[in-house]
Design a protein around this motif. Sequence first.
Motif, PDB file in Angstrom:
ATOM      1  N   LEU A  71       0.839  -1.199   0.000  1.00 32.17           N
ATOM      2  CA  LEU A  71       0.000   0.000   0.000  1.00 32.17           C
ATOM      3  C   LEU A  71       0.879   1.256   0.000  1.00 32.17           C
ATOM      4  CD1 LEU A  71      -3.089   0.692   0.048  1.00 32.17           C
ATOM      5  CD2 LEU A  71      -2.703   1.399   2.403  1.00 32.17           C
ATOM      6  N   PHE A  72       2.076   1.152   0.585  1.00 28.57           N
ATOM      7  CA  PHE A  72       2.988   2.303   0.547  1.00 28.57           C
ATOM      8  C   PHE A  72       3.336   2.650  -0.904  1.00 28.57           C
ATOM      9  CE2 PHE A  72       3.856   0.672   4.864  1.00 28.57           C
ATOM     10  CZ  PHE A  72       3.671   1.839   5.588  1.00 28.57           C
ATOM     11  N   SER A  73       3.689   1.638  -1.691  1.00 31.42           N
ATOM     12  CA  SER A  73       4.025   1.872  -3.103  1.00 31.42           C
ATOM     13  C   SER A  73       2.814   2.377  -3.871  1.00 31.42           C
ATOM     14  CB  SER A  73       4.524   0.574  -3.743  1.00 31.42           C
ATOM     15  OG  SER A  73       5.665   0.100  -3.088  1.00 31.42           O
ATOM     16  N   LEU A  74       1.671   1.794  -3.589  1.00 31.93           N
ATOM     17  CA  LEU A  74       0.436   2.208  -4.265  1.00 31.93           C
ATOM     18  C   LEU A  74       0.122   3.668  -3.933  1.00 31.93           C
ATOM     19  CD1 LEU A  74      -2.019   1.542  -5.948  1.00 31.93           C
ATOM     20  CD2 LEU A  74      -3.031   0.406  -3.962  1.00 31.93           C
ATOM     21  N   TYR A  75       0.330   4.039  -2.684  1.00 31.48           N
ATOM     22  CA  TYR A  75       0.117   5.424  -2.254  1.00 31.48           C
ATOM     23  C   TYR A  75       1.017   6.368  -3.036  1.00 31.48           C
ATOM     24  CZ  TYR A  75       1.507   9.445   0.645  1.00 31.48           C
ATOM     25  OH  TYR A  75       1.884  10.682   1.074  1.00 31.48           O
ATOM     26  N   TYR A  76       2.328   6.058  -3.106  1.00 30.25           N
ATOM     27  CA  TYR A  76       3.241   6.955  -3.827  1.00 30.25           C
ATOM     28  C   TYR A  76       2.891   7.015  -5.315  1.00 30.25           C
ATOM     29  CZ  TYR A  76       6.078   7.556   0.336  1.00 30.25           C
ATOM     30  OH  TYR A  76       6.498   7.878   1.589  1.00 30.25           O
ATOM     31  N   ALA A  77       2.481   5.888  -5.875  1.00 29.16           N
ATOM     32  CA  ALA A  77       2.114   5.889  -7.296  1.00 29.16           C
ATOM     33  C   ALA A  77       0.893   6.775  -7.549  1.00 29.16           C
ATOM     34  CB  ALA A  77       1.832   4.459  -7.762  1.00 29.16           C
ATOM     35  N   ASP A  83      -0.202  14.412 -13.462  1.00 32.06           N
ATOM     36  CA  ASP A  83      -1.442  15.200 -13.404  1.00 32.06           C
ATOM     37  C   ASP A  83      -1.881  15.522 -11.982  1.00 32.06           C
ATOM     38  OD1 ASP A  83      -1.439  14.919 -16.118  1.00 32.06           O
ATOM     39  OD2 ASP A  83      -2.872  13.260 -16.141  1.00 32.06           O
ATOM     40  N   GLY A  84      -1.080  15.184 -10.998  1.00 35.92           N
ATOM     41  CA  GLY A  84      -1.460  15.436  -9.619  1.00 35.92           C
ATOM     42  C   GLY A  84      -2.011  14.184  -8.967  1.00 35.92           C
ATOM     43  N   PRO A  85      -2.179  14.218  -7.642  1.00 39.39           N
ATOM     44  CA  PRO A  85      -2.629  13.028  -6.908  1.00 39.39           C
ATOM     45  C   PRO A  85      -4.004  12.540  -7.356  1.00 39.39           C
ATOM     46  CG  PRO A  85      -1.769  14.697  -5.403  1.00 39.39           C
ATOM     47  CD  PRO A  85      -1.875  15.345  -6.750  1.00 39.39           C
ATOM     48  N   LEU A  86      -4.152  11.232  -7.346  1.00 41.08           N
ATOM     49  CA  LEU A  86      -5.457  10.611  -7.635  1.00 41.08           C
ATOM     50  C   LEU A  86      -5.888   9.862  -6.379  1.00 41.08           C
ATOM     51  CD1 LEU A  86      -7.676   9.940  -9.722  1.00 41.08           C
ATOM     52  CD2 LEU A  86      -6.310   7.941 -10.377  1.00 41.08           C
ATOM     53  N   PRO A  87      -6.865  10.420  -5.639  1.00 40.28           N
ATOM     54  CA  PRO A  87      -7.251   9.799  -4.370  1.00 40.28           C
ATOM     55  C   PRO A  87      -7.745   8.358  -4.536  1.00 40.28           C
ATOM     56  CG  PRO A  87      -8.146  12.017  -4.545  1.00 40.28           C
ATOM     57  CD  PRO A  87      -7.595  11.666  -5.898  1.00 40.28           C
ATOM     58  N   LEU A  88      -7.602   7.613  -3.449  1.00 41.26           N
ATOM     59  CA  LEU A  88      -7.950   6.195  -3.449  1.00 41.26           C
ATOM     60  C   LEU A  88      -8.731   5.887  -2.170  1.00 41.26           C
ATOM     61  CD1 LEU A  88      -7.430   3.328  -4.699  1.00 41.26           C
ATOM     62  CD2 LEU A  88      -5.356   3.243  -3.306  1.00 41.26           C
ATOM     63  N   ASP A  89      -9.874   5.241  -2.308  1.00 40.70           N
ATOM     64  CA  ASP A  89     -10.640   4.814  -1.134  1.00 40.70           C
ATOM     65  C   ASP A  89     -10.071   3.507  -0.608  1.00 40.70           C
ATOM     66  OD1 ASP A  89     -12.695   6.805  -0.800  1.00 40.70           O
ATOM     67  OD2 ASP A  89     -13.488   6.137  -2.726  1.00 40.70           O
ATOM     68  N   VAL A  90      -9.761   3.487   0.691  1.00 41.22           N
ATOM     69  CA  VAL A  90      -9.210   2.287   1.329  1.00 41.22           C
ATOM     70  C   VAL A  90     -10.114   1.894   2.492  1.00 41.22           C
ATOM     71  CG1 VAL A  90      -7.216   1.260   2.483  1.00 41.22           C
ATOM     72  CG2 VAL A  90      -6.865   3.002   0.713  1.00 41.22           C
ATOM     73  N   TYR A  91     -10.603   0.671   2.477  1.00 40.80           N
ATOM     74  CA  TYR A  91     -11.457   0.144   3.543  1.00 40.80           C
ATOM     75  C   TYR A  91     -10.637  -0.852   4.346  1.00 40.80           C
ATOM     76  CZ  TYR A  91     -15.165   2.261   0.839  1.00 40.80           C
ATOM     77  OH  TYR A  91     -15.936   3.170   0.174  1.00 40.80           O
ATOM     78  N   GLY A  92     -10.763  -0.804   5.666  1.00 33.30           N
ATOM     79  CA  GLY A  92     -10.002  -1.731   6.494  1.00 33.30           C
ATOM     80  C   GLY A  92     -10.447  -1.649   7.940  1.00 33.30           C
ATOM     81  N   PRO A 111      -3.101  10.873   4.290  1.00 29.21           N
ATOM     82  CA  PRO A 111      -4.567  10.788   4.456  1.00 29.21           C
ATOM     83  C   PRO A 111      -5.360  11.554   3.392  1.00 29.21           C
ATOM     84  CG  PRO A 111      -3.487  11.475   6.503  1.00 29.21           C
ATOM     85  CD  PRO A 111      -2.463  11.565   5.430  1.00 29.21           C
ATOM     86  N   THR A 112      -4.700  12.479   2.690  1.00 34.19           N
ATOM     87  CA  THR A 112      -5.443  13.201   1.647  1.00 34.19           C
ATOM     88  C   THR A 112      -5.423  12.435   0.322  1.00 34.19           C
ATOM     89  OG1 THR A 112      -3.570  14.501   0.813  1.00 34.19           O
ATOM     90  CG2 THR A 112      -4.767  15.394   2.714  1.00 34.19           C
ATOM     91  N   VAL A 113      -4.541  11.444   0.206  1.00 36.06           N
ATOM     92  CA  VAL A 113      -4.510  10.610  -1.009  1.00 36.06           C
ATOM     93  C   VAL A 113      -5.268   9.306  -0.753  1.00 36.06           C
ATOM     94  CG1 VAL A 113      -3.025   9.404  -2.662  1.00 36.06           C
ATOM     95  CG2 VAL A 113      -2.331  11.638  -1.733  1.00 36.06           C
ATOM     96  N   CYS A 114      -4.950   8.650   0.363  1.00 37.84           N
ATOM     97  CA  CYS A 114      -5.660   7.423   0.733  1.00 37.84           C
ATOM     98  C   CYS A 114      -6.765   7.776   1.730  1.00 37.84           C
ATOM     99  CB  CYS A 114      -4.690   6.418   1.338  1.00 37.84           C
ATOM    100  SG  CYS A 114      -3.493   5.791   0.138  1.00 37.84           S
ATOM    101  N   HIS A 115      -7.989   7.724   1.276  1.00 42.27           N
ATOM    102  CA  HIS A 115      -9.141   8.042   2.123  1.00 42.27           C
ATOM    103  C   HIS A 115      -9.594   6.768   2.825  1.00 42.27           C
ATOM    104  CE1 HIS A 115     -10.139  11.564  -0.831  1.00 42.27           C
ATOM    105  NE2 HIS A 115      -9.076  11.797  -0.110  1.00 42.27           N
ATOM    106  N   PHE A 116      -9.331   6.695   4.121  1.00 40.20           N
ATOM    107  CA  PHE A 116      -9.643   5.469   4.855  1.00 40.20           C
ATOM    108  C   PHE A 116     -11.096   5.451   5.341  1.00 40.20           C
ATOM    109  CE2 PHE A 116      -6.039   2.640   5.510  1.00 40.20           C
ATOM    110  CZ  PHE A 116      -5.050   3.352   4.850  1.00 40.20           C
ATOM    111  N   HIS A 117     -11.680   4.264   5.301  1.00 37.84           N
ATOM    112  CA  HIS A 117     -13.035   4.025   5.801  1.00 37.84           C
ATOM    113  C   HIS A 117     -12.951   2.814   6.723  1.00 37.84           C
ATOM    114  CE1 HIS A 117     -14.546   6.541   2.415  1.00 37.84           C
ATOM    115  NE2 HIS A 117     -13.557   5.964   1.759  1.00 37.84           N
ATOM    116  N   VAL A 118     -13.478   2.946   7.928  1.00 30.80           N
ATOM    117  CA  VAL A 118     -13.436   1.836   8.876  1.00 30.80           C
ATOM    118  C   VAL A 118     -14.496   0.802   8.502  1.00 30.80           C
ATOM    119  CG1 VAL A 118     -13.749   1.140  11.280  1.00 30.80           C
ATOM    120  CG2 VAL A 118     -12.556   3.280  10.741  1.00 30.80           C
ATOM    121  N   ALA A 119     -14.054  -0.457   8.432  1.00 29.50           N
ATOM    122  CA  ALA A 119     -14.963  -1.566   8.129  1.00 29.50           C
ATOM    123  C   ALA A 119     -14.876  -2.585   9.267  1.00 29.50           C
ATOM    124  CB  ALA A 119     -14.575  -2.215   6.808  1.00 29.50           C
TER     125      ALA A 119
END
Length: 250
Positions: A71-77, A83-92, A111-119
């Motif tokens: 997920l660290f690599s995915l976050y940096y990618a 074109d700038g950051p592309l946010p990603l929803d992450v559930y966990g 946290p502004t790139v990976c938007h976490f949602h508690v599941a």
Amino acid sequence: MPALTLTVFGCSGTHIGPTRSCSSYLVQYEDYRLLLDCGNGSLANLQRRIDIDDIDAVLLSHMHADHFADLFSLYYARRLRPDGPLPLDVYGPAGAQAFIAQLLPDDDIFPTVCHFHVAAAGDTLQLGPLSIQLFASNHPIETLASRIEVDGKVLAYSGDSAPTPAMVDCARDADLFVCDATWLERHRPHPDGVHMTGAEAGAHAAEAGCTVLLLSHIFPSNDPAEVAAEAAGSFDGTVMVAEDLQDHVL
Ligand SMILES: [Zn+2]
Ligand SMILES: [Zn+2]
């Protein structure tokens, strides 16, 4: 016809093997792409098949490194794009974001790139066209098993789990059941509450009435054929062994 498809990006148990990365699976239906776990090494396989920009969401089963390290690599990618950051929803599970952020600077924009949602177990998530019921795996830390339904098809994923009745509920009548089969019976005793053997995975698939059992998370030094033979001894349906970059159309 749109089809629910699972692609294996990582299926090695606990640590990466010479030909298998750690846990990660792409679930695809129409244009929607969900990543189940993001274990170490799996992002290389992912990029052999899809563009990192095309991932719609990530669902992390639990906070063991073999399920989230990439997920660290995915976050940096997703952050460092022309074109700038592309946010990603992450559930966990609860605490996932803070746990991962421990390895990043305090002022990191993670946290502004990976938007976490508690599941949590008992939740039903609607992610794009996918209806996802979450169950409690039997593992030393909070771990979510997922039952994914769309268009009359059922795909179940155990995450890491020792035997538990909840896994039978999760995998009930599943067309494809991806199950932890880390261990072999002949290596007993194993610690309680961590993983299953091939025989135990087969027994769960049999009780749940699954069509296809996909054995995964096999420990690198265990022979997958032996794990499969164990599973076939307790399950009359189709037994398969997961391999990286394998596709399963449901
Ligand atoms: Zn694991
Ligand atoms: Zn684990």
